[in-house]
Design a protein around this motif. Sequence first.
Motif, PDB file in Angstrom:
ATOM      1  N   LEU A 171      -4.644 -34.508  -6.555  1.00 49.07           N
ATOM      2  CA  LEU A 171      -5.208 -33.174  -6.381  1.00 49.07           C
ATOM      3  C   LEU A 171      -5.950 -33.055  -5.054  1.00 49.07           C
ATOM      4  O   LEU A 171      -6.771 -33.896  -4.709  1.00 49.07           O
TER       5      LEU A 171
ATOM      6  N   LEU B  48      -5.880 -26.718 -13.818  1.00 54.34           N
ATOM      7  CA  LEU B  48      -5.365 -28.013 -14.299  1.00 54.34           C
ATOM      8  C   LEU B  48      -4.926 -27.918 -15.756  1.00 54.34           C
ATOM      9  O   LEU B  48      -3.899 -28.483 -16.140  1.00 54.34           O
TER      10      LEU B  48
ATOM     11  N   THR C 223      -6.464 -39.178 -13.500  1.00 58.00           N
ATOM     12  CA  THR C 223      -5.292 -38.332 -13.743  1.00 58.00           C
ATOM     13  C   THR C 223      -5.105 -37.266 -12.665  1.00 58.00           C
ATOM     14  O   THR C 223      -4.072 -36.626 -12.605  1.00 58.00           O
ATOM     15  N   CYS C 224      -6.102 -37.083 -11.812  1.00 60.97           N
ATOM     16  CA  CYS C 224      -6.048 -36.034 -10.785  1.00 60.97           C
ATOM     17  C   CYS C 224      -6.054 -36.589  -9.369  1.00 60.97           C
ATOM     18  O   CYS C 224      -6.473 -35.910  -8.429  1.00 60.97           O
TER      19      CYS C 224
ATOM     20  N   ASN D  15      -2.230 -27.695  -6.687  1.00 61.83           N
ATOM     21  CA  ASN D  15      -2.394 -27.689  -5.226  1.00 61.83           C
ATOM     22  C   ASN D  15      -1.762 -26.442  -4.620  1.00 61.83           C
ATOM     23  O   ASN D  15      -2.355 -25.778  -3.765  1.00 61.83           O
ATOM     24  N   LYS D  16      -0.554 -26.102  -5.053  1.00 62.77           N
ATOM     25  CA  LYS D  16       0.142 -24.908  -4.537  1.00 62.77           C
ATOM     26  C   LYS D  16      -0.621 -23.643  -4.899  1.00 62.77           C
ATOM     27  O   LYS D  16      -0.752 -22.729  -4.078  1.00 62.77           O
TER      28      LYS D  16
ATOM     29  N   LEU E 146      -1.678 -25.263 -15.756  1.00 60.27           N
ATOM     30  CA  LEU E 146      -0.469 -25.657 -15.030  1.00 60.27           C
ATOM     31  C   LEU E 146      -0.035 -27.090 -15.307  1.00 60.27           C
ATOM     32  O   LEU E 146       1.124 -27.427 -15.083  1.00 60.27           O
ATOM     33  N   GLU E 147      -0.937 -27.930 -15.711  1.00 65.07           N
ATOM     34  CA  GLU E 147      -0.702 -29.315 -16.101  1.00 65.07           C
ATOM     35  C   GLU E 147      -0.256 -30.232 -14.968  1.00 65.07           C
ATOM     36  O   GLU E 147      -0.637 -31.382 -14.917  1.00 65.07           O
ATOM     37  N   GLU E 148       0.544 -29.770 -14.046  1.00 65.51           N
ATOM     38  CA  GLU E 148       1.015 -30.582 -12.918  1.00 65.51           C
ATOM     39  C   GLU E 148       0.070 -30.427 -11.733  1.00 65.51           C
ATOM     40  O   GLU E 148      -0.185 -29.314 -11.280  1.00 65.51           O
ATOM     41  N   VAL E 149      -0.424 -31.541 -11.218  1.00 70.34           N
ATOM     42  CA  VAL E 149      -1.372 -31.521 -10.108  1.00 70.34           C
ATOM     43  C   VAL E 149      -0.776 -30.848  -8.879  1.00 70.34           C
ATOM     44  O   VAL E 149      -1.450 -30.070  -8.194  1.00 70.34           O
ATOM     45  N   GLU E 150       0.491 -31.099  -8.585  1.00 67.13           N
ATOM     46  CA  GLU E 150       1.123 -30.497  -7.414  1.00 67.13           C
ATOM     47  C   GLU E 150       1.187 -28.969  -7.539  1.00 67.13           C
ATOM     48  O   GLU E 150       1.027 -28.247  -6.553  1.00 67.13           O
ATOM     49  N   GLU E 151       1.396 -28.469  -8.745  1.00 65.23           N
ATOM     50  CA  GLU E 151       1.391 -27.018  -8.975  1.00 65.23           C
ATOM     51  C   GLU E 151      -0.008 -26.442  -8.755  1.00 65.23           C
ATOM     52  O   GLU E 151      -0.156 -25.334  -8.241  1.00 65.23           O
TER      53      GLU E 151
END
Length: 186
Positions: free
Chosen positions: A130, A36, A126-127, A46-47, A39-44
């Motif tokens: 996730l 987190l 914020t997550c 997840n990937k 990568l800062e982006e939750v979708e990233e």
Amino acid sequence: MAPAGPRSGDAIFASVERVNAELFTLTYGAIVRQLLTDLEEVEEVNKQLDQMGYNIGVRLVDEFLAKSNVSRCVDFKETAEVIAKVGFKMFLGVTASVTNWDAEGTCCSIVLEDNPLVDFVELPDTCQGLYYCNVLSGVIRGALEMVSMKTEVTWARDMLRGDDAFELQVKLLKQVPEEYPYKDDE
């Protein structure tokens, strides 16, 4: 000596070397937290968790097959049952159930009765996007690919998101024919 029969998840779990559950849970939490941050982006995240799980599943299937003495499954339904009853017990110490089969027998849900990865976890606002345990979907996908089953694994329900259970939906996309690296012509 008679050949060993298939072993249950409980029997395998009792005989494998284990690490402290809290250490495992906290280490996984630290990995997710670092992802987190990086990568800062939750979708990233997840990937990345899915890809990490995929890489683990690709390797874990060998250990599973070696230690479980499970014979080749005849179809996707039997494979899902083995994952739920033997695989989850062997590696996480939990049992799962297989439900919600579609008419073709190519899509089902695996419902976890317990999930040790989420002990001590609360997701901040914020997550909310996730999928904290996305590593598990990757593990299943990677392991099944190694036994010639191309699948799509997604979270249907997640208790960290307010649902009443942890449920993975596993969909068989195609059965990949096994390829051998050489021909045995002569």
